[in-house]
Design an enzyme around this catalytic site. Structure first.
Site, PDB file in Angstrom:
ATOM      1  N   HIS A 134      -1.583  68.903 -69.176  1.00  0.00           N
ATOM      2  CA  HIS A 134      -0.525  68.553 -68.213  1.00  0.00           C
ATOM      3  C   HIS A 134      -1.112  67.750 -67.053  1.00  0.00           C
ATOM      4  O   HIS A 134      -0.588  66.710 -66.664  1.00  0.00           O
ATOM      5  CB  HIS A 134       0.150  69.821 -67.705  1.00  0.00           C
ATOM      6  CG  HIS A 134       1.027  69.621 -66.508  1.00  0.00           C
ATOM      7  ND1 HIS A 134       2.214  68.916 -66.568  1.00  0.00           N
ATOM      8  CD2 HIS A 134       0.878  70.004 -65.219  1.00  0.00           C
ATOM      9  CE1 HIS A 134       2.742  68.882 -65.360  1.00  0.00           C
ATOM     10  NE2 HIS A 134       1.968  69.529 -64.522  1.00  0.00           N
TER      11      HIS A 134
ATOM     12  N   TYR B 117      -2.271  77.244 -74.760  1.00  0.00           N
ATOM     13  CA  TYR B 117      -0.899  77.480 -75.232  1.00  0.00           C
ATOM     14  C   TYR B 117      -0.494  76.655 -76.453  1.00  0.00           C
ATOM     15  O   TYR B 117       0.652  76.711 -76.886  1.00  0.00           O
ATOM     16  CB  TYR B 117       0.112  77.286 -74.085  1.00  0.00           C
ATOM     17  CG  TYR B 117      -0.040  75.985 -73.304  1.00  0.00           C
ATOM     18  CD1 TYR B 117       0.542  74.818 -73.780  1.00  0.00           C
ATOM     19  CD2 TYR B 117      -0.742  75.936 -72.104  1.00  0.00           C
ATOM     20  CE1 TYR B 117       0.424  73.625 -73.063  1.00  0.00           C
ATOM     21  CE2 TYR B 117      -0.870  74.759 -71.391  1.00  0.00           C
ATOM     22  CZ  TYR B 117      -0.291  73.603 -71.876  1.00  0.00           C
ATOM     23  OH  TYR B 117      -0.403  72.427 -71.178  1.00  0.00           O
TER      24      TYR B 117
ATOM     25  N   ARG C 289       2.653  64.988 -75.589  1.00  0.00           N
ATOM     26  CA  ARG C 289       1.569  64.924 -74.601  1.00  0.00           C
ATOM     27  C   ARG C 289       0.259  65.296 -75.290  1.00  0.00           C
ATOM     28  O   ARG C 289       0.038  66.464 -75.605  1.00  0.00           O
ATOM     29  CB  ARG C 289       1.871  65.862 -73.424  1.00  0.00           C
ATOM     30  CG  ARG C 289       0.668  66.148 -72.552  1.00  0.00           C
ATOM     31  CD  ARG C 289       1.031  66.624 -71.149  1.00  0.00           C
ATOM     32  NE  ARG C 289       1.781  67.873 -71.074  1.00  0.00           N
ATOM     33  CZ  ARG C 289       1.261  69.093 -71.247  1.00  0.00           C
ATOM     34  NH1 ARG C 289      -0.006  69.240 -71.544  1.00  0.00           N
ATOM     35  NH2 ARG C 289       2.024  70.171 -71.117  1.00  0.00           N
TER      36      ARG C 289
END
Lengths: 326, 365
Positions: free
Chosen positions: B271, B280, B267
């Site tokens: 998100h 993160y 990805r």
């Protein structure tokens, strides 16, 4: 006309729909060879085959989620959850998918499915087998929640539930499964959903109940009659969406309302009925709306379940209390 | 002291398993082996696949921009994962049913859902799920893994009716931790259902990496416990995804049951528009991710076949930009939904109890 028990009436209705609608399939655990733990599907797999009466793996969410997918294809799955206390792992599917499919797709797809489950106390069952959690499903828009109280109603309402184009949670009062027999003609005639049944006419007080508690409620009405109190008795039958009008009309006539439910008292169907009556019938009321209910606690094991469940005595005494208001 | 139970005492092997990995093109678009799938010579098809990935990418970028300017709700992009949905979607037939999740934009577009519909949905309007062409596809699933069971249910209907159709569903790797996923692959195995489960392994379930998600070496091997076919593929190699999906669909149509396809991707975006992935993960990791992304890879392969040029790229981009702009205009010019719609579509017939509430909405209170 044969006299049948409530469970036999369920079997009759299932067989009738399997016979007359090829889209209807039954699925669940142990429903095939075993005919279900209460024998609701006894003999149906032998008669209609394994593709119509399907034994599934042991997984409640799967039973519900599969029914959602099948019903979007125009099939009419009638799923059995063995006991209502096991339905919780299926709630995700029922709440997030089944209940919303029609609304989300603006009517393009829907879930004409039925989930049947035995519910309620009084048969000395283990933990998680005796609760009355009907208010949970009634709170979810998009679901209908139907509870028959006797054999003929089980037959007519189950036919209606299967034919309904929207998802229906059909709760069977297992204490009544073999309690009484009714003459039921196997003629495929459905009863209306969203309609309360006036089981007994009266002029002094309206007793409102559903499911297994109808039996105590009717007995209470007999007791009250002996003391000269004329009770009208209403079987709500479809607890969601409610037929408010019939309830209001009755209370307008009697001036008093007493709701009898096995479920915990707070946030329940009884609370909803009381709220509707206070909004729409308060000017007719001669006394506060009364409730005889289960307690707001964990459904106890069977040594205490009789203490928990409303008794005829509790209903009679609460009704007499309401009669003291002038 | 216990002693290990060993082969030379009582143990015998009763079953052995392996997980295969499929990749045709390396990161620079060079064929890895001699054998490519038959369609790898069909430059027209490859150009279409490339263009379809570009459509998804351009659409995503526009959706992001719309969200940032307050014209769209939260949106989950597919940046870097376009090969997955375009891959499986390109081999689905019209009569197959897609059971999408929130990141299935590419699959939805392949199966005939319009850009304007997808914008309408993420723009907070239920009419976006009333697909004009993909009438039997399920609406986008936002709860995690529920769609896998719904797909198994659709496949059950196909099987019971003897139809040679397949249900296809997609799920993130994080979703495979859920019970509904296991329940779905289990029943798909028991009943040999015509269903394809595509796991979009983009490495991150919001901020939770794969090593926190599972101790299994692959997500594909979860299928082994369910007794269904599985394959791990390079999800950024559209030749691999398309070929694996096509074989899975053929197998399902022949009555040979379900397949779990783990597509390893990355990805490259957040998100959703509500996420900030820099919290993160490192820039270096994302940079590595860009090395493997699917469009660059297919473009290099196309160039090696003399089937793509800068001029082609320019023409394509212009056409797609016009298409996206037209969709945006269609979306933005839609009249607002009626307030009463929220009750009118809840049940087939409006229950008497809801009539009052509907009247209240109708009065605009």
């Amino acid at each position: 006309m044969p006299a049948v028990t409530l469970i036999e009436a369920v079997t009759m209705a299932l067989a009738y729909e399997l016979e007359h609608d090829s889209n209807v399939v039954l699925l669940g655990e142990d429903i095939g060879v075993n005919g279900g733990v209460f024998r609701a599907t006894a003999g149906l797999q032998q008669r209609f085959g394994k593709d119509r009466v399907i034994d599934t793996p042991l997984a409640e969410s799967m039973i519900a989620g599969l029914s959602v997918g099948m019903s979007t294809q125009g099939m009419k799955p009638v799923a059995e959850i063995q006991f209502l206390g096991f339905i919780f792992s299926a709630l995700d599917q029922l709440f997030t998918q089944a209940a919303r499919m029609r609304n989300r797709t603006r009517g393009r797809l829907s879930c004409p499915m039925v989930v049947r489950a035995p519910y309620g106390g009084g048969i000395h069952a283990p933990e998680h087998h005796s609760e009355s959690t009907e208010a949970l499903y009634a709170h979810i828009p998009g679901l209908k929640v139907v509870i028959p109280s006797n054999p003929s109603r089980a037959y007519g309402l189950l036919l209606a539930a299967i034919r309904d184009p929207d998802p229906v949670i059909f709760l069977e009062p297992k204490r009544v499964y073999r309690l009484v027999k009714h003459e039921v003609e196997d003629n495929g005639e459905a009863y209306p959903l969203e309609t309360c049944f006036v089981d007994r006419e009266g002029t002094d007080i309206t007793l409102i109940s559903w499911g297994a508690m109808m039996h105590e409620t009717l007995q209470a009405a007999d007791e009250l009659a002996k003391e000269g109190i004329s009770a009208e008795v209403i079987d709500v039958a479809t607890v969601a969406p409610l037929d408010v009008q019939t309830l209001v009309e009755s209370v307008a006539k009697t001036g008093r309302a007493l709701i009898v439910q096995e479920a915990p008292k707070s946030g329940a169907i009884g609370s909803e009925i009381a709220a509707e009556l206070s909004e729409k019938a308060i000017m007719h009321l001669l006394a506060p709306i009364g409730r005889v209910s289960g307690y707001d606690t964990v459904m106890p094991y069977y040594k205490l379940e009789k203490k928990y469940m409303p008794s005829v005595q509790r209903i009679v005494s609460k009704a007499k209390e309401l009669m003291e208001y002038v | 002291m216990t002693q290990p139970i060993t082969e030379d005492t009582v143990l015998k092997t009763v079953a052995k398993f392996e997980v295969k990995y499929l990749q045709y093109l390396d990161e620079d678009g060079k064929p890895l082996g001699k054998k490519l799938p038959s369609f790898a010579k069909d430059t027209e098809l490859l150009r279409k696949l490339y263009t379809d990935m570009a459509r998804v990418r351009a659409f995503d970028a526009k959706a992001y921009a719309l969200q940032r300017t307050g014209k769209l709700g939260t949106y989950p992009a597919s940046l870097g994962q376009e090969a997955i949905g375009v891959g499986y979607g390109s081999v689905m037939r019209k009569e197959d049913v897609l059971v999408p999740y929130y990141r299935s934009t590419a699959g939805l577009m392949q199966h005939g859902v319009t850009m304007a519909e997808i914008l309408t949905y993420w723009g907070g309007d239920e009419r976006g799920s009333d697909f004009k062409y993909a009438r039997e596809d399920l609406p986008i699933a936002v709860p995690i893994a529920t769609q896998c069971l719904n797909a198994a249910g659709v496949a059950t209907a196909f099987k019971l009716r003897g139809q040679a159709r397949v249900a296809v569903t997609e799920i993130g790797e994080g979703g495979t931790s859920k019970g509904d996923f296991y329940e779905a692959i289990n029943v798909a195995g028991v009943w040999r259902l015509p269903v394809l489960f595509v796991v979009n392994n983009n490495q991150w379930a919001i901020s939770v990496p794969s090593e926190i998600q599972t101790a299994a070496e692959t997500y594909a091997q979860k299928a082994i416990a369910a007794g269904i076919h599985c394959l791990q593929v390079d999800g950024n190699d559209i030749l691999a995804v398309r070929e694996a999906a096509e074989q899975a669909l053929e197998r399902a149509r022949r009555g040979e049951g379900a397949t779990l396809l783990e597509c390893i991707s990355y990805r490259l975006c957040d998100h959703t528009t509500a996420d900030d992935a820099s919290r993160y993960r490192t820039e270096e990791e994302v940079k590595q991710g860009w090395r493997r992304e699917p469009m660059r890879r297919l473009r290099k392969y196309l160039e090696s076949l003399n089937a793509w040029s800068d001029a082609d790229e320019e023409t394509m981009n212009k056409t797609i930009a016009e298409e996206v702009e037209a969709a945006v205009q269609e979306y933005l010019s839609m009249p607002a939904p009626k307030a009463t719609d929220m009750l009118d579509y809840l049940y087939a017939e409006l229950p008497e109890k809801l009539r009052e509430q509907r009247d209240e909405l109708a009065r605009g209170e």
